[in-house]
Scaffold this motif. Structure first.
Motif, PDB file in Angstrom:
ATOM      1  N   ASP A   1       0.821  -1.209   0.000  1.00  0.00           N
ATOM      2  CA  ASP A   1       0.000   0.000   0.000  1.00  0.00           C
ATOM      3  C   ASP A   1       0.858   1.263   0.000  1.00  0.00           C
ATOM      4  OD1 ASP A   1      -2.501  -1.223  -0.062  1.00  0.00           O
ATOM      5  OD2 ASP A   1      -2.478  -1.568   2.087  1.00  0.00           O
ATOM      6  N   LEU A   2       1.907   1.241   0.825  1.00  0.00           N
ATOM      7  CA  LEU A   2       2.755   2.432   0.927  1.00  0.00           C
ATOM      8  C   LEU A   2       3.489   2.688  -0.383  1.00  0.00           C
ATOM      9  CD1 LEU A   2       4.219   1.973   4.521  1.00  0.00           C
ATOM     10  CD2 LEU A   2       2.624   3.733   3.779  1.00  0.00           C
ATOM     11  N   LEU A   3       3.973   1.620  -1.010  1.00  0.00           N
ATOM     12  CA  LEU A   3       4.761   1.799  -2.222  1.00  0.00           C
ATOM     13  C   LEU A   3       3.882   2.071  -3.443  1.00  0.00           C
ATOM     14  CD1 LEU A   3       7.546  -0.910  -1.858  1.00  0.00           C
ATOM     15  CD2 LEU A   3       7.799   1.550  -1.670  1.00  0.00           C
ATOM     16  N   ALA A   4       2.753   1.356  -3.527  1.00  0.00           N
ATOM     17  CA  ALA A   4       1.934   1.485  -4.734  1.00  0.00           C
ATOM     18  C   ALA A   4       1.073   2.742  -4.731  1.00  0.00           C
ATOM     19  CB  ALA A   4       1.054   0.253  -4.895  1.00  0.00           C
ATOM     20  N   GLY A   5       0.903   3.347  -3.546  1.00  0.00           N
ATOM     21  CA  GLY A   5       0.115   4.576  -3.506  1.00  0.00           C
ATOM     22  C   GLY A   5      -1.375   4.316  -3.324  1.00  0.00           C
ATOM     23  N   SER A   6      -1.751   3.068  -3.052  1.00  0.00           N
ATOM     24  CA  SER A   6      -3.164   2.776  -2.803  1.00  0.00           C
ATOM     25  C   SER A   6      -3.500   3.155  -1.358  1.00  0.00           C
ATOM     26  CB  SER A   6      -3.438   1.297  -3.055  1.00  0.00           C
ATOM     27  OG  SER A   6      -2.441   0.496  -2.482  1.00  0.00           O
ATOM     28  N   PRO A   7      -4.788   3.325  -1.013  1.00  0.00           N
ATOM     29  CA  PRO A   7      -5.126   3.667   0.376  1.00  0.00           C
ATOM     30  C   PRO A   7      -4.504   2.654   1.352  1.00  0.00           C
ATOM     31  CG  PRO A   7      -7.059   3.787  -1.020  1.00  0.00           C
ATOM     32  CD  PRO A   7      -5.977   3.222  -1.866  1.00  0.00           C
ATOM     33  N   VAL A   8      -3.832   3.169   2.387  1.00  0.00           N
ATOM     34  CA  VAL A   8      -3.077   2.300   3.287  1.00  0.00           C
ATOM     35  C   VAL A   8      -4.010   1.361   4.052  1.00  0.00           C
ATOM     36  CG1 VAL A   8      -1.301   2.262   5.067  1.00  0.00           C
ATOM     37  CG2 VAL A   8      -1.485   4.188   3.552  1.00  0.00           C
TER      38      VAL A   8
ATOM     39  N   VAL B   1      -5.531  -1.383   2.728  1.00  0.00           N
ATOM     40  CA  VAL B   1      -6.394  -2.184   1.844  1.00  0.00           C
ATOM     41  C   VAL B   1      -5.735  -3.528   1.502  1.00  0.00           C
ATOM     42  CG1 VAL B   1      -7.432  -2.308  -0.449  1.00  0.00           C
ATOM     43  CG2 VAL B   1      -7.590  -0.206   0.869  1.00  0.00           C
TER      44      VAL B   1
ATOM     45  N   ILE C   1     -11.677   0.011  -1.924  1.00  0.00           N
ATOM     46  CA  ILE C   1     -11.197   1.262  -2.530  1.00  0.00           C
ATOM     47  C   ILE C   1     -12.378   2.135  -2.946  1.00  0.00           C
ATOM     48  CG2 ILE C   1      -9.884   2.236  -4.481  1.00  0.00           C
ATOM     49  CD1 ILE C   1      -7.823   0.167  -4.041  1.00  0.00           C
TER      50      ILE C   1
END
Lengths: 170, 298
Positions: free
Chosen positions: A74-81, A83, A129
């Motif tokens: 989540d942190l690296l991909a930029g998705s909501p943390v 998920v 999401i």
């Protein structure tokens, strides 16, 4: 007799190989790959690894490690943390709960298990999401990604199996 | 002695309880992080930047062999399409040469008119060239990681461009890395105008390859093939940056094909137009003096 350094290194290698492979797959899933079909499937590579190692090496991939891996994605991909952390934990739990139906079964059964687990994971990610962004996201790209990754799983499963066989032989 | 046994029993039962509910606790933790991420974005952004700063050099190393594979794939594709490409380029060259004449004439005319009206041009744009080291192109998120950060002069809100057009804007800045939110991400909104008709709209991403026009004025007369450029409203981007071309017009939506070739993004330009913009500066990061290669835009 105390184990030699090589034996100890080998032991550490075996212990950390599922974690290391998951970590490597997270990095590969983020690498700017331009190979058409592979690029579509690559974001689900860590999920495949969690399914595989959760099934065959559950003690080496405990739940807390899965949580950390999910948070890292989540942190690296930029998705909501959170998920991917929730979704991967659910996959790990699903595998554990159904282990006796899946272990030592023909590959088709394992593949079917992956199909179920990843369908739940993709649907769960989509729903979470959508909820967090409070916006309807077109589910078609996610379904397409799911299908491509499903077709890709036998190859990934074979590679994971080889890595296991190697560590076992060692 | 009896007390010690009691404590021991309690410890054992607590341990058993923790093991029994470990999964539930971990899921709760993940949900708690999700809530914190939604409520306090500053903390999460800081953690994100720190993690990406650590991962960016590793990703840069991983992406080297990946780039070799990409180059090989591109090479094969180019070889297959070479003959067609040559014909296309010859035609394009002829067309561009005639445009060059027009541009030179207009430049001279512009110069003369500017001196006539004592026109003052806007601030000079500067740019930082960065390599794309990460590409989170999943079905749910469209962003890229760059190997340049605050140390190189990258700041939140800056536009990211390729030679073709606008790719996105900077949304997270670490010391040596930064994240670009691409124009087709679901969170991206860009004030644009259709070049031919000068009608204003907002370009919204939906995580697919293309983006769509929203908030269009009633009776908008847009046609397939029209170019869409930034309008400059909202202060995030300057006016006139090429964004895309209208791909299809239907009752439901106007789809825009971005000018950027998503399959060939290796290097990008982070452009500082000297616009303060609507985005507040990140409180965690103090801009450092620039050291990266900078030059005024032509």
């Amino acid at each position: 007799m105390t184990p030699s350094l090589i034996q100890r290194l080998d032991g550490w290698g075996r212990t950390f190989s599922p974690f290391a492979i998951c970590l490597l797959l997270i990095l590969i899933s983020l690498a700017p790959l331009r190979v058409p079909i592979l690029t579509t499937a690559s974001p689900l590579l860590p999920l495949m690894a969690v399914y595989h190692f959760g099934l065959f090496r559950p003690t080496l991939l405990p739940h807390w490690l899965v949580l950390l891996l999910g948070l890292l994605i989540d942190l690296l991909a930029g998705s909501p943390v959170g998920v991917n952390a929730v979704v991967l934990l659910m996959v790990r739990h699903f595998v554990e709960a159904n282990q006796r139906f899946l272990v030592d079964k023909p590959f088709m059964v394992i593949w079917f298990g992956y199909a179920l687990a990843s369908a739940g994971a993709v649907a769960g990610t989509w729903a979470l999401i959508c909820f967090l962004l409070w916006a309807p996201i077109d589910p078609r790209p996610a379904i397409f990604q799911y299908l491509i990754a499903l077709a890709f799983y036998p190859l990934a499963g074979w590679v994971f199996g080889r890595s296991q066989a190697k560590t076992r032989a060692a | 002695m009896a007390d010690r046994m009691k404590v021991g029993q309690l410890a054992v039962s607590l341990k058993g309880l923790a093991q029994r509910f470990a999964f539930g606790l971990l899921v709760l933790t993940a949900f708690a992080v999700m809530v914190i991420g939604k409520a306090d974005t500053v903390i999460i952004e800081r953690v994100r930047s720190a993690v990406v700063d650590i991962a960016a050099p590793v990703l840069a190393v991983v992406s080297r062999p990946v780039q070799t594979v990409n180059d090989a794939v591109a090479e094969v594709e180019d070889l297959i399409a070479m003959r067609e490409e040559l014909t296309r380029l010859r035609e394009e060259n002829a067309r561009l040469l005639s445009w060059q004449n027009v541009a030179q004439r207009l430049e001279a005319e512009n110069k003369a008119l500017r001196s006539f009206f004592a026109f003052s041009s806007g601030p000079q744009a500067t740019f930082i060239t960065a390599r794309v080291v990460g590409d989170a192109g999943s079905a749910f998120v469209r962003s890229m990681l760059l190997n340049a950060g605050a140390r190189q002069g990258v700041r939140n809100g800056q536009a990211v461009m390729t030679a073709d057009g606008l790719a996105g804007r900077i949304t997270e800045v670490g010391e040596t890395s930064a994240r670009v939110l691409l124009i087709n991400d679901i969170n991206s909104r860009i004030p644009v105008l259709v070049e031919r008709t000068r009608e204003r709209a907002v370009l919204a991403g939906d995580n697919s390859r293309q983006a769509r026009l929203t908030l269009m004025p009633p009776g908008m007369t847009v046609e397939a093939g029209d170019r869409v450029v930034t309008s400059g409203h909202g202060g995030t981007y300057p006016a006139g940056l090429p964004v895309g071309v209208v791909a299809s017009v239907s009752e439901k939506a106007v789809r825009i094909e971005p000018l950027v070739d998503w399959n060939r993004l290796e290097f990008v330009r982070v452009v500082d137009f000297g616009i303060a913009g609507i985005l507040p500066p990140q409180p965690s990061l103090v801009p450092l003096p620039r050291r990266g290669a900078q030059a005024p835009l032509p």
